[in-house]
Scaffold this motif. Structure first.
Motif, PDB file in Angstrom:
ATOM      1  N   LEU A  69       0.847  -1.188   0.000  1.00 16.37           N
ATOM      2  CA  LEU A  69       0.000   0.000   0.000  1.00 16.37           C
ATOM      3  C   LEU A  69       0.883   1.238   0.000  1.00 16.37           C
ATOM      4  O   LEU A  69       1.984   1.234   0.540  1.00 16.37           O
ATOM      5  CB  LEU A  69      -0.900   0.014   1.242  1.00 16.37           C
ATOM      6  N   TRP A  70       0.384   2.302  -0.589  1.00 18.33           N
ATOM      7  CA  TRP A  70       1.112   3.564  -0.565  1.00 18.33           C
ATOM      8  C   TRP A  70       1.019   4.178   0.823  1.00 18.33           C
ATOM      9  O   TRP A  70      -0.035   4.150   1.449  1.00 18.33           O
ATOM     10  CB  TRP A  70       0.538   4.540  -1.590  1.00 18.33           C
ATOM     11  N   THR A  71       2.109   4.715   1.308  1.00 18.81           N
ATOM     12  CA  THR A  71       2.136   5.440   2.569  1.00 18.81           C
ATOM     13  C   THR A  71       2.315   6.910   2.238  1.00 18.81           C
ATOM     14  O   THR A  71       3.218   7.265   1.478  1.00 18.81           O
ATOM     15  CB  THR A  71       3.307   4.957   3.460  1.00 18.81           C
ATOM     16  N   GLU A  72       1.457   7.760   2.794  1.00 23.07           N
ATOM     17  CA  GLU A  72       1.562   9.193   2.518  1.00 23.07           C
ATOM     18  C   GLU A  72       2.267   9.894   3.667  1.00 23.07           C
ATOM     19  O   GLU A  72       1.918   9.709   4.828  1.00 23.07           O
ATOM     20  CB  GLU A  72       0.178   9.795   2.292  1.00 23.07           C
ATOM     21  N   ILE A  73       3.265  10.676   3.308  1.00 24.44           N
ATOM     22  CA  ILE A  73       3.988  11.527   4.244  1.00 24.44           C
ATOM     23  C   ILE A  73       3.920  12.921   3.635  1.00 24.44           C
ATOM     24  O   ILE A  73       4.309  13.099   2.479  1.00 24.44           O
ATOM     25  CB  ILE A  73       5.454  11.057   4.416  1.00 24.44           C
ATOM     26  N   PRO A  74       3.393  13.915   4.365  1.00 24.27           N
ATOM     27  CA  PRO A  74       3.179  15.227   3.745  1.00 24.27           C
ATOM     28  C   PRO A  74       4.407  15.823   3.062  1.00 24.27           C
ATOM     29  O   PRO A  74       4.326  16.256   1.927  1.00 24.27           O
ATOM     30  CB  PRO A  74       2.722  16.097   4.918  1.00 24.27           C
ATOM     31  N   SER A  75       5.543  15.833   3.745  1.00 23.25           N
ATOM     32  CA  SER A  75       6.717  16.476   3.162  1.00 23.25           C
ATOM     33  C   SER A  75       7.995  15.840   3.684  1.00 23.25           C
ATOM     34  O   SER A  75       8.119  15.568   4.872  1.00 23.25           O
ATOM     35  CB  SER A  75       6.703  17.972   3.490  1.00 23.25           C
ATOM     36  N   ILE A  76       8.936  15.636   2.761  1.00 21.46           N
ATOM     37  CA  ILE A  76      10.256  15.099   3.094  1.00 21.46           C
ATOM     38  C   ILE A  76      11.296  16.071   2.555  1.00 21.46           C
ATOM     39  O   ILE A  76      11.201  16.512   1.407  1.00 21.46           O
ATOM     40  CB  ILE A  76      10.470  13.704   2.472  1.00 21.46           C
ATOM     41  N   LEU A  77      12.283  16.398   3.374  1.00 23.70           N
ATOM     42  CA  LEU A  77      13.403  17.229   2.957  1.00 23.70           C
ATOM     43  C   LEU A  77      14.626  16.334   2.826  1.00 23.70           C
ATOM     44  O   LEU A  77      14.994  15.637   3.773  1.00 23.70           O
ATOM     45  CB  LEU A  77      13.663  18.341   3.978  1.00 23.70           C
ATOM     46  N   ILE A  78      15.247  16.342   1.648  1.00 29.34           N
ATOM     47  CA  ILE A  78      16.480  15.594   1.414  1.00 29.34           C
ATOM     48  C   ILE A  78      17.617  16.601   1.357  1.00 29.34           C
ATOM     49  O   ILE A  78      17.597  17.511   0.528  1.00 29.34           O
ATOM     50  CB  ILE A  78      16.407  14.788   0.104  1.00 29.34           C
ATOM     51  N   VAL A  79      18.579  16.443   2.244  1.00 30.04           N
ATOM     52  CA  VAL A  79      19.717  17.353   2.315  1.00 30.04           C
ATOM     53  C   VAL A  79      20.969  16.569   1.956  1.00 30.04           C
ATOM     54  O   VAL A  79      21.400  15.691   2.703  1.00 30.04           O
ATOM     55  CB  VAL A  79      19.869  17.974   3.727  1.00 30.04           C
ATOM     56  N   ASP A  80      21.524  16.888   0.788  1.00 28.49           N
ATOM     57  CA  ASP A  80      22.714  16.174   0.324  1.00 28.49           C
ATOM     58  C   ASP A  80      23.390  17.028  -0.740  1.00 28.49           C
ATOM     59  O   ASP A  80      22.709  17.607  -1.581  1.00 28.49           O
ATOM     60  CB  ASP A  80      22.330  14.813  -0.249  1.00 28.49           C
ATOM     61  N   ASP A  81      24.707  17.088  -0.707  1.00 29.12           N
ATOM     62  CA  ASP A  81      25.448  17.894  -1.679  1.00 29.12           C
ATOM     63  C   ASP A  81      25.666  17.165  -3.002  1.00 29.12           C
ATOM     64  O   ASP A  81      26.153  17.750  -3.956  1.00 29.12           O
ATOM     65  CB  ASP A  81      26.800  18.333  -1.095  1.00 29.12           C
ATOM     66  N   ASN A  82      25.252  15.903  -3.087  1.00 25.01           N
ATOM     67  CA  ASN A  82      25.432  15.106  -4.289  1.00 25.01           C
ATOM     68  C   ASN A  82      24.108  15.004  -5.054  1.00 25.01           C
ATOM     69  O   ASN A  82      23.174  14.354  -4.573  1.00 25.01           O
ATOM     70  CB  ASN A  82      25.933  13.711  -3.908  1.00 25.01           C
ATOM     71  N   PRO A  83      24.015  15.611  -6.244  1.00 25.53           N
ATOM     72  CA  PRO A  83      22.764  15.542  -7.014  1.00 25.53           C
ATOM     73  C   PRO A  83      22.320  14.116  -7.334  1.00 25.53           C
ATOM     74  O   PRO A  83      21.123  13.842  -7.421  1.00 25.53           O
ATOM     75  CB  PRO A  83      23.078  16.313  -8.301  1.00 25.53           C
ATOM     76  N   ASP A  84      23.266  13.199  -7.502  1.00 25.61           N
ATOM     77  CA  ASP A  84      22.895  11.805  -7.753  1.00 25.61           C
ATOM     78  C   ASP A  84      22.136  11.215  -6.558  1.00 25.61           C
ATOM     79  O   ASP A  84      21.236  10.391  -6.732  1.00 25.61           O
ATOM     80  CB  ASP A  84      24.131  10.949  -8.049  1.00 25.61           C
ATOM     81  N   ALA A  85      22.500  11.643  -5.357  1.00 24.30           N
ATOM     82  CA  ALA A  85      21.823  11.155  -4.151  1.00 24.30           C
ATOM     83  C   ALA A  85      20.353  11.565  -4.150  1.00 24.30           C
ATOM     84  O   ALA A  85      19.491  10.796  -3.710  1.00 24.30           O
ATOM     85  CB  ALA A  85      22.520  11.676  -2.902  1.00 24.30           C
ATOM     86  N   HIS A  86      20.070  12.763  -4.664  1.00 20.18           N
ATOM     87  CA  HIS A  86      18.680  13.233  -4.719  1.00 20.18           C
ATOM     88  C   HIS A  86      17.842  12.278  -5.552  1.00 20.18           C
ATOM     89  O   HIS A  86      16.755  11.865  -5.141  1.00 20.18           O
ATOM     90  CB  HIS A  86      18.593  14.640  -5.318  1.00 20.18           C
ATOM     91  N   GLU A  87      18.349  11.942  -6.727  1.00 25.12           N
ATOM     92  CA  GLU A  87      17.594  11.071  -7.624  1.00 25.12           C
ATOM     93  C   GLU A  87      17.491   9.645  -7.089  1.00 25.12           C
ATOM     94  O   GLU A  87      16.448   9.002  -7.219  1.00 25.12           O
ATOM     95  CB  GLU A  87      18.210  11.082  -9.029  1.00 25.12           C
ATOM     96  N   LEU A  88      18.561   9.152  -6.483  1.00 24.15           N
ATOM     97  CA  LEU A  88      18.510   7.808  -5.905  1.00 24.15           C
ATOM     98  C   LEU A  88      17.492   7.731  -4.768  1.00 24.15           C
ATOM     99  O   LEU A  88      16.742   6.749  -4.665  1.00 24.15           O
ATOM    100  CB  LEU A  88      19.896   7.386  -5.414  1.00 24.15           C
ATOM    101  N   MET A  89      17.433   8.767  -3.939  1.00 23.89           N
ATOM    102  CA  MET A  89      16.465   8.782  -2.845  1.00 23.89           C
ATOM    103  C   MET A  89      15.040   8.895  -3.391  1.00 23.89           C
ATOM    104  O   MET A  89      14.131   8.214  -2.914  1.00 23.89           O
ATOM    105  CB  MET A  89      16.763   9.917  -1.868  1.00 23.89           C
ATOM    106  N   ARG A  90      14.832   9.754  -4.390  1.00 30.76           N
ATOM    107  CA  ARG A  90      13.494   9.871  -5.000  1.00 30.76           C
ATOM    108  C   ARG A  90      13.051   8.521  -5.577  1.00 30.76           C
ATOM    109  O   ARG A  90      11.909   8.112  -5.405  1.00 30.76           O
ATOM    110  CB  ARG A  90      13.505  10.916  -6.106  1.00 30.76           C
ATOM    111  N   HIS A  91      13.972   7.860  -6.263  1.00 27.95           N
ATOM    112  CA  HIS A  91      13.669   6.561  -6.856  1.00 27.95           C
ATOM    113  C   HIS A  91      13.317   5.538  -5.764  1.00 27.95           C
ATOM    114  O   HIS A  91      12.348   4.783  -5.895  1.00 27.95           O
ATOM    115  CB  HIS A  91      14.850   6.077  -7.700  1.00 27.95           C
ATOM    116  N   ALA A  92      14.119   5.517  -4.708  1.00 28.67           N
ATOM    117  CA  ALA A  92      13.870   4.575  -3.610  1.00 28.67           C
ATOM    118  C   ALA A  92      12.523   4.862  -2.942  1.00 28.67           C
ATOM    119  O   ALA A  92      11.785   3.931  -2.592  1.00 28.67           O
ATOM    120  CB  ALA A  92      15.000   4.629  -2.587  1.00 28.67           C
ATOM    121  N   LEU A  93      12.180   6.147  -2.779  1.00 27.48           N
ATOM    122  CA  LEU A  93      10.880   6.501  -2.190  1.00 27.48           C
ATOM    123  C   LEU A  93       9.736   5.988  -3.057  1.00 27.48           C
ATOM    124  O   LEU A  93       8.758   5.432  -2.547  1.00 27.48           O
ATOM    125  CB  LEU A  93      10.764   8.020  -2.018  1.00 27.48           C
ATOM    126  N   LYS A  94       9.867   6.165  -4.365  1.00 26.77           N
ATOM    127  CA  LYS A  94       8.815   5.712  -5.272  1.00 26.77           C
ATOM    128  C   LYS A  94       8.693   4.190  -5.229  1.00 26.77           C
ATOM    129  O   LYS A  94       7.588   3.652  -5.143  1.00 26.77           O
ATOM    130  CB  LYS A  94       9.116   6.186  -6.694  1.00 26.77           C
TER     131      LYS A  94
END
Length: 144
Positions: free
Chosen positions: A8-33
């Motif tokens: 089931l999908w879990t809803e979380i209103p807002s997540i802040l990702i703090v990382d100096d590596n742009p690749d980390a942003h996309e990897l985290m977004r992918h993992a969240l999805k």
């Protein structure tokens, strides 16, 4: 309490990702999805930017109000301001002290994990978590 169904999908209103590596942003977004986490995701490329964003989430900080993140993924090792420094600042800032913070690092040193815990981190995960690990961690925080 019944275990949450990872299908089931879990809803979380807002997540802040703090990382100096742009690749980390996309990897985290992918993992969240893949973990079936539905959230508004905000990216901060460093500690100073995270603090600037979070200041605007406090009612007393002034400026345009922003949605306060429910969970912050905070990279430990960043230039200028470390994740530990940002975590310490969050825990000392009225209106932000209850945000759930998960430290993210490639370091598996017990001293880093201990330091994060002492500063009040709600979790510590090794880069980059599998979607299953990420989903499990977020679901446990979302229902506490």
């Amino acid at each position: 309490m019944l275990p949450l169904d990872p299908n089931l999908w879990t809803e979380i209103p807002s997540i802040l990702i703090v990382d100096d590596n742009p690749d980390a942003h996309e990897l985290m977004r992918h993992a969240l999805k893949k973990a079936r986490i539905k959230a508004s995701v905000v990216i901060a490329p460093g500690g100073n930017e995270a603090k600037d964003y979070l200041r605007r989430c406090c009612p007393t900080a002034g400026g345009a109000p922003r949605l306060k993140p429910e969970i912050v993924f905070l990279d430990v090792n960043m230039p200028e301001v470390s994740g530990f420094d940002v975590l310490k600042w969050i825990r000392q800032t009225p209106g932000l002290e209850n945000i759930r913070v998960i430290m993210v690092s490639s370091s598996q040193l017990e001293s880093d994990v201990k330091h994060a815990t002492e500063l009040g981190a709600d979790g510590y995960i090794i880069k980059f978590p599998s979607p299953a690990e990420l989903g499990e961690r977020l679901r446990s925080l979302a229902v506490e």
